[in-house]
Design an enzyme around this catalytic site. Structure first.
Site, PDB file in Angstrom:
ATOM      1  N   ILE A  22       0.816  -1.211   0.000  1.00  0.00           N
ATOM      2  CA  ILE A  22       0.000   0.000   0.000  1.00  0.00           C
ATOM      3  C   ILE A  22       0.851   1.263   0.000  1.00  0.00           C
ATOM      4  CG2 ILE A  22      -2.032  -1.054   1.029  1.00  0.00           C
ATOM      5  CD1 ILE A  22      -1.193  -0.074   3.738  1.00  0.00           C
ATOM      6  N   ALA A  23       2.150   1.141   0.257  1.00  0.00           N
ATOM      7  CA  ALA A  23       3.048   2.302   0.202  1.00  0.00           C
ATOM      8  C   ALA A  23       4.485   1.810   0.181  1.00  0.00           C
ATOM      9  CB  ALA A  23       2.817   3.238   1.389  1.00  0.00           C
ATOM     10  N   ARG A  24       5.358   2.664  -0.345  1.00  0.00           N
ATOM     11  CA  ARG A  24       6.779   2.334  -0.392  1.00  0.00           C
ATOM     12  C   ARG A  24       7.585   3.502   0.162  1.00  0.00           C
ATOM     13  NH1 ARG A  24       8.101  -2.088  -3.399  1.00  0.00           N
ATOM     14  NH2 ARG A  24      10.259  -1.381  -3.602  1.00  0.00           N
ATOM     15  N   GLY A  25       8.703   3.187   0.837  1.00  0.00           N
ATOM     16  CA  GLY A  25       9.575   4.217   1.388  1.00  0.00           C
ATOM     17  C   GLY A  25      11.023   3.893   1.111  1.00  0.00           C
ATOM     18  N   THR A  26      11.927   4.680   1.707  1.00  0.00           N
ATOM     19  CA  THR A  26      13.355   4.525   1.455  1.00  0.00           C
ATOM     20  C   THR A  26      13.862   3.159   1.878  1.00  0.00           C
ATOM     21  OG1 THR A  26      13.670   6.897   1.797  1.00  0.00           O
ATOM     22  CG2 THR A  26      15.625   5.502   1.908  1.00  0.00           C
ATOM     23  N   PHE A  27      13.428   2.674   3.033  1.00  0.00           N
ATOM     24  CA  PHE A  27      13.976   1.439   3.582  1.00  0.00           C
ATOM     25  C   PHE A  27      13.004   0.264   3.538  1.00  0.00           C
ATOM     26  CE2 PHE A  27      16.523   4.696   5.830  1.00  0.00           C
ATOM     27  CZ  PHE A  27      17.752   4.344   5.289  1.00  0.00           C
ATOM     28  N   THR A  72       8.677  -1.264   2.618  1.00  0.00           N
ATOM     29  CA  THR A  72       7.322  -1.166   2.113  1.00  0.00           C
ATOM     30  C   THR A  72       6.320  -1.328   3.245  1.00  0.00           C
ATOM     31  OG1 THR A  72       7.409  -3.540   1.642  1.00  0.00           O
ATOM     32  CG2 THR A  72       7.880  -2.046  -0.186  1.00  0.00           C
ATOM     33  N   ASP A  77       7.993  14.400  14.992  1.00  0.00           N
ATOM     34  CA  ASP A  77       7.665  14.489  13.565  1.00  0.00           C
ATOM     35  C   ASP A  77       6.148  14.547  13.393  1.00  0.00           C
ATOM     36  OD1 ASP A  77       8.210  14.735  10.886  1.00  0.00           O
ATOM     37  OD2 ASP A  77       8.546  12.596  10.541  1.00  0.00           O
TER      38      ASP A  77
END
Length: 411
Positions: free
Chosen positions: A114-119, A121, A253
């Site tokens: 449902i989403a992907r990031g730098t390090f 999923t 954050d």
């Protein structure tokens, strides 16, 4: 869950409708299989020495009878032949603490991305019959990162888990469990079962079908939110932050991307990747941690800070919830940083915003942290606002008699 998100800084939102979920799942399976094979080959080459170590350890550690040495929290490996008595005690304590939050991988089924990031999923999944979100952190194949880098990433992972697993509040995403990758661990996918290599870890939390608050605000950008909804969402966030602060936790954050909505549109705070226990000495908390646009002046300036940096970020989120818009849309990151610190730049409050809500915004984003209210007081101020007479942001096509926006003050 936080994913790298904003434009201009090399990060962007992931639109789930543009993701080839089947292809990504196949890629993940191939990657995990490859990494597992490499891990197994390496382990077999060292197998004889490790077997000897294990036989020795069986006399002392009945709960750690593993053929391959298991990584400890924080990235190190146990060396039982040379451990001091204190090391043994510390190792045992780590194992006990692990059992408090470690999931049973056999009960976890990982589904679509449902989403992907730098390090890694974020996947939808099922754990013990419950719909969950699964954050898989992949720190790269063997040899692609140094031991120091991997140790740092593991430390960040365990920090997030240590903060999250003890929390219990309706406005904080429920933590279900986590797992450090080890050679003997396996996970299930919809297409079968496979090993979970040591460079992959996962965090399992409740699934919030409403998605990120940021996405919800973007969808309602033109029609805006009813004032009652604005206050309800703001109270959810304020209560969640007040709870975190009562637990001596600074999120660091706070932004609308890190807030999720459940099926009843209750807001829940997510992503504790940079959260930490508040230091008794404020000088121990320094460094630019957070997201530009939401970061307090003292954080941008590299000065010591405390939980009041979250209060500042809340003020920006409050403006964003009311306006369903982005703060500082025409300024670069460098311009925002300079103007917030040196020129006291803040988002322009619309004239149609009730003074009771505008006052909360202004107090929260005061340049002086000591003048900002505690989140407990913010909750009380929001609860006192009368929503029966309206007061929500006027949609653009109805603003004939209400001058709501001016150009942002900037450098």
């Amino acid at each position: 869950m936080k994913e790298k998100a904003e434009s201009g800084g090399g990060v962007g939102y992931v639109r789930a409708d543009q993701i080839d979920l089947k292809s990504l799942d196949e890629q993940l399976q191939r990657h995990l299989s490859k990494a597992w094979t490499m891990e197994k080959r390496k382990s077999l080459s060292d197998g004889e020495d490790n077997v000897n170590n294990t036989r020795h350890n069986q006399n002392n550690f009945g709960h750690r009878q593993l053929v391959f040495q298991r990584p400890l929290l924080g990235g190190g490996y146990s060396n039982n032949n040379n451990s001091s008595k204190n090391d043994i005690i510390r190792s045992t304590e780590v194992e006990k603490s692990r059992r408090e939050w470690e999931i049973d991988p056999s009960k976890l089924i990982i589904k679509s991305v449902i989403a992907r990031g730098t390090f890694g999923t974020v996947h939808r999944g099922i754990y013990d019959g419950q719909d969950v979100a699964v954050k898989l952190l992949d720190w790269g194949e063997e040899g692609h990162r140094s031991d120091a880098e991997i140790a740092s990433l593991r430390a960040a992972f365990t920090q997030e888990v240590a903060v999250w697993h003890k929390l219990d509040h309706p406005n904080v995403t429920k933590f279900i469990g986590a797992a450090m990758g080890t050679s003997e661990m396996s996970i299930q996918t919809e297409n079968g079962q496979m090993g979970m290599p040591s460079n992959v870890c996962c965090v399992v939390v409740e699934y919030c079908p409403g998605g990120a608050l940021k996405s919800f605000l973007i969808k309602t950008r033109r029609r805006k939110l009813a004032f009652k909804v604005v206050i309800q969402l703001s109270l959810d966030l304020a209560r969640g932050l007040s709870y975190l602060h009562s637990q001596k936790i600074v999120h660091r954050d706070v932004k609308t991307e890190n807030m999720l909505l459940d099926k009843s549109r209750t807001l829940k705070i997510a992503d504790f990747g940079v959260a930490r226990l508040e230091a008794s000495n404020p000088n121990d908390m320094t460094g630019e941690t957070g997201t530009l646009g939401y970061m307090a002046p003292e954080v941008l300036n590299g000065s010591p800070y405390n939980r009041k940096c979250d209060v500042y970020s809340f003020g920006i989120c409050l403006w964003e919830i009311y306006c369903c818009d982005m703060p500082y849309p025409d300024l670069s990151f460098s311009e925002v940083t300079s103007a917030v610190v040196r020129q006291n730049l803040r988002p322009e409050i619309p004239r149609c915003c009730p003074s009771s809500l505008a006052n909360v915004m202004k107090r929260c984003w005061d340049a002086n942290p000591e003048k900002r209210p505690e989140m407990e007081e913010v909750v009380a101020m929001l609860e006192a606002i009368d929503t029966s007479k309206g007061g929500g942001m006027i949609p653009p096509d109805q603003q004939q008699g209400c001058f709501c926006f001016r150009r942002h003050r900037g450098p």
